[in-house]
Design a protein around this motif. Structure first.
Motif, mmCIF file in Angstrom:
data_model
loop_
_atom_site.group_PDB
_atom_site.id
_atom_site.type_symbol
_atom_site.label_atom_id
_atom_site.label_comp_id
_atom_site.label_asym_id
_atom_site.label_seq_id
_atom_site.Cartn_x
_atom_site.Cartn_y
_atom_site.Cartn_z
ATOM 1 N N GLN A 23 3.595 -0.681 4.832
ATOM 2 C CA GLN A 23 3.210 -2.199 3.711
ATOM 3 C C GLN A 23 1.632 -2.071 3.945
ATOM 4 O OE1 GLN A 23 4.473 -5.538 6.877
ATOM 5 N NE2 GLN A 23 5.001 -5.926 3.899
ATOM 6 N N THR A 24 1.466 -1.591 4.833
ATOM 7 C CA THR A 24 -0.361 -0.949 5.692
ATOM 8 C C THR A 24 -0.425 0.534 4.494
ATOM 9 O OG1 THR A 24 -0.557 -1.676 7.773
ATOM 10 C CG2 THR A 24 -1.944 -0.051 6.985
ATOM 11 N N ARG A 25 0.181 1.063 4.468
ATOM 12 C CA ARG A 25 0.082 2.755 3.565
ATOM 13 C C ARG A 25 0.307 2.084 2.176
ATOM 14 N NH1 ARG A 25 1.311 7.035 6.686
ATOM 15 N NH2 ARG A 25 1.489 8.644 4.713
ATOM 16 N N TRP A 26 0.738 0.957 1.936
ATOM 17 C CA TRP A 26 0.849 0.157 -0.031
ATOM 18 C C TRP A 26 -0.254 0.348 -0.464
ATOM 19 C CZ3 TRP A 26 6.294 -1.306 -0.826
ATOM 20 C CH2 TRP A 26 6.786 -0.805 -0.501
ATOM 21 N N GLU A 27 -0.734 -0.460 0.719
ATOM 22 C CA GLU A 27 -2.522 -1.382 0.376
ATOM 23 C C GLU A 27 -3.393 -0.042 0.021
ATOM 24 O OE1 GLU A 27 -2.834 -5.394 2.305
ATOM 25 O OE2 GLU A 27 -1.753 -3.746 4.143
ATOM 26 N N ALA A 28 -3.236 0.733 0.578
ATOM 27 C CA ALA A 28 -4.433 1.620 0.878
ATOM 28 C C ALA A 28 -4.067 2.405 -0.299
ATOM 29 C CB ALA A 28 -4.025 2.956 2.136
ATOM 30 N N LEU A 29 -2.577 2.958 -1.096
ATOM 31 C CA LEU A 29 -2.830 3.287 -2.388
ATOM 32 C C LEU A 29 -3.442 2.803 -3.718
ATOM 33 C CD1 LEU A 29 0.774 5.372 -1.373
ATOM 34 C CD2 LEU A 29 -1.690 6.189 -1.487
ATOM 35 N N ASP A 30 -3.292 1.409 -3.777
ATOM 36 C CA ASP A 30 -2.600 0.602 -4.452
ATOM 37 C C ASP A 30 -3.759 -0.532 -4.394
ATOM 38 O OD1 ASP A 30 -2.649 -1.264 -6.572
ATOM 39 O OD2 ASP A 30 -0.115 -0.279 -7.892
ATOM 40 N N ARG A 31 -4.876 -1.014 -4.696
ATOM 41 C CA ARG A 31 -6.012 -2.244 -5.060
ATOM 42 C C ARG A 31 -4.673 -2.874 -5.328
ATOM 43 N NH1 ARG A 31 -12.086 -0.893 -6.549
ATOM 44 N NH2 ARG A 31 -12.046 -2.512 -5.757
ATOM 45 N N GLY A 161 15.886 1.275 12.209
ATOM 46 C CA GLY A 161 15.227 1.035 13.078
ATOM 47 C C GLY A 161 15.296 0.281 12.874
ATOM 48 N N HIS A 162 13.897 -0.579 13.214
ATOM 49 C CA HIS A 162 12.916 -1.647 12.863
ATOM 50 C C HIS A 162 12.461 -1.595 10.764
ATOM 51 C CE1 HIS A 162 12.116 -5.890 11.905
ATOM 52 N NE2 HIS A 162 11.554 -6.416 12.135
ATOM 53 N N ILE A 163 12.778 -0.454 10.183
ATOM 54 C CA ILE A 163 12.111 -0.158 9.125
ATOM 55 C C ILE A 163 10.950 0.244 9.192
ATOM 56 C CG2 ILE A 163 12.179 -0.422 6.610
ATOM 57 C CD1 ILE A 163 14.698 -1.341 6.878
ATOM 58 N N ASN A 164 10.131 0.494 10.008
ATOM 59 C CA ASN A 164 8.058 -0.454 10.215
ATOM 60 C C ASN A 164 7.692 1.317 10.563
ATOM 61 O OD1 ASN A 164 9.308 0.828 12.587
ATOM 62 N ND2 ASN A 164 9.295 -1.109 13.920
ATOM 63 N N ALA A 165 6.308 1.630 11.317
ATOM 64 C CA ALA A 165 5.700 2.764 11.387
ATOM 65 C C ALA A 165 6.865 3.525 12.262
ATOM 66 C CB ALA A 165 4.537 2.385 12.060
ATOM 67 N N ASP A 166 7.226 3.486 12.922
ATOM 68 C CA ASP A 166 8.230 4.473 14.099
ATOM 69 C C ASP A 166 9.228 4.911 13.540
ATOM 70 O OD1 ASP A 166 6.314 3.282 16.016
ATOM 71 O OD2 ASP A 166 8.021 1.810 16.654
ATOM 72 N N SER A 167 9.998 4.247 11.871
ATOM 73 C CA SER A 167 10.483 4.674 10.753
ATOM 74 C C SER A 167 10.259 5.705 10.165
ATOM 75 C CB SER A 167 10.828 3.527 10.458
ATOM 76 O OG SER A 167 11.487 2.460 10.841
ATOM 77 N N GLY A 170 6.697 6.653 5.691
ATOM 78 C CA GLY A 170 5.161 7.368 5.726
ATOM 79 C C GLY A 170 5.269 6.857 4.639
ATOM 80 N N ASP A 171 4.247 6.500 3.156
ATOM 81 C CA ASP A 171 4.444 6.020 1.991
ATOM 82 C C ASP A 171 5.461 5.261 1.685
ATOM 83 O OD1 ASP A 171 1.742 6.417 1.713
ATOM 84 O OD2 ASP A 171 1.580 8.238 0.306
ATOM 85 N N TRP A 172 7.374 5.693 2.100
ATOM 86 C CA TRP A 172 8.171 5.170 1.281
ATOM 87 C C TRP A 172 8.202 4.322 0.246
ATOM 88 C CZ3 TRP A 172 10.436 0.202 3.173
ATOM 89 C CH2 TRP A 172 11.919 0.080 3.705
ATOM 90 N N ASP A 173 8.203 6.224 -1.050
ATOM 91 C CA ASP A 173 7.534 5.837 -2.250
ATOM 92 C C ASP A 173 9.172 5.097 -2.724
ATOM 93 O OD1 ASP A 173 5.328 7.013 -2.635
ATOM 94 O OD2 ASP A 173 6.280 9.120 -2.981
#
Length: 186
Positions: A23-31, A161-167, A170-173
């Motif tokens: 989620q955080t990575r998506w925010e960084a990629l797209d305003r 797992g919980h489909i989070n950062a530990d998973s 990455g950017d999960w395109d």
């Protein structure tokens, strides 16, 4: 006939989403992605979280997509069932609901209040529930039952797992594509 690009409201779960989270990575990629700021990430209260979502939807231009993870999924379901007006619901093009936690499960955060019993009414917008085979917070049968009740498409991403950062997504395109499909139904 150009449709406006949907604005994406990002709904993290308990304790927010950190730097490596998709989620955080998506925010960084797209305003066009904006995080819904909850009043207390460590002591979630359903009413406060649903009101924060309602305020964010009211402030956003239509159409809106929701990108929810974990407790953000439950917030979305409660908001749609008990808080949102018809005008607010009409703004939502769809919701990606990732790693739905079971509020009756043994690992559900004790600091979270008001998230049970979970509303199981059909969502009034398109939705996709994404599940992991080894999510400690909500198993496959639970997520399948939520998807069925909510009228959502159900997707299994295997053992993540919980489909989070530990998973390690990455950017999960792939999931960004699923989200985009909700804003551009075929």
């Amino acid at each position: 006939m150009n449709a406006r690009k949907p604005h994406v409201l990002v709904l993290p779960g308990y304790q927010n989403s950190g730097a490596g989270h998709w989620q955080t990575r998506w925010e960084a990629l797209d305003r066009s992605f904006t995080r819904v700021q909850m009043p207390d990430w460590d002591h979630p209260v359903r009413d406060a979280w649903c009101r924060a979502l309602d305020t964010a939807v009211a402030a956003a231009d239509a159409p809106v997509l929701l990108a929810a993870h974990s407790l953000g999924c439950l917030t979305t379901a409660f908001w749609a069932a008990q808080y949102a007006s018809a005008a607010q619901l009409a703004k939502v093009a769809g919701a990606l609901l990732v790693a739905v936690p079971d509020p009756a499960g043994p690992h559900f955060p004790q600091d979270a209040s008001g998230f049970a019993p979970l509303p199981l009414a059909r969502l009034p917008f398109a939705s996709i529930v994404v599940s992991s085979a080894d999510d400690p917070y909500g198993g496959v049968p639970f997520s399948q039952s939520c998807a069925h009740a909510w009228g959502s498409r159900w997707l299994d991403v295997g053992a993540r797992g919980h489909i989070n950062a530990d998973s390690g997504l990455g950017d999960w395109d792939e999931a960004r594509g699923w989200l985009a499909s909700l804003g551009n139904p075929v």
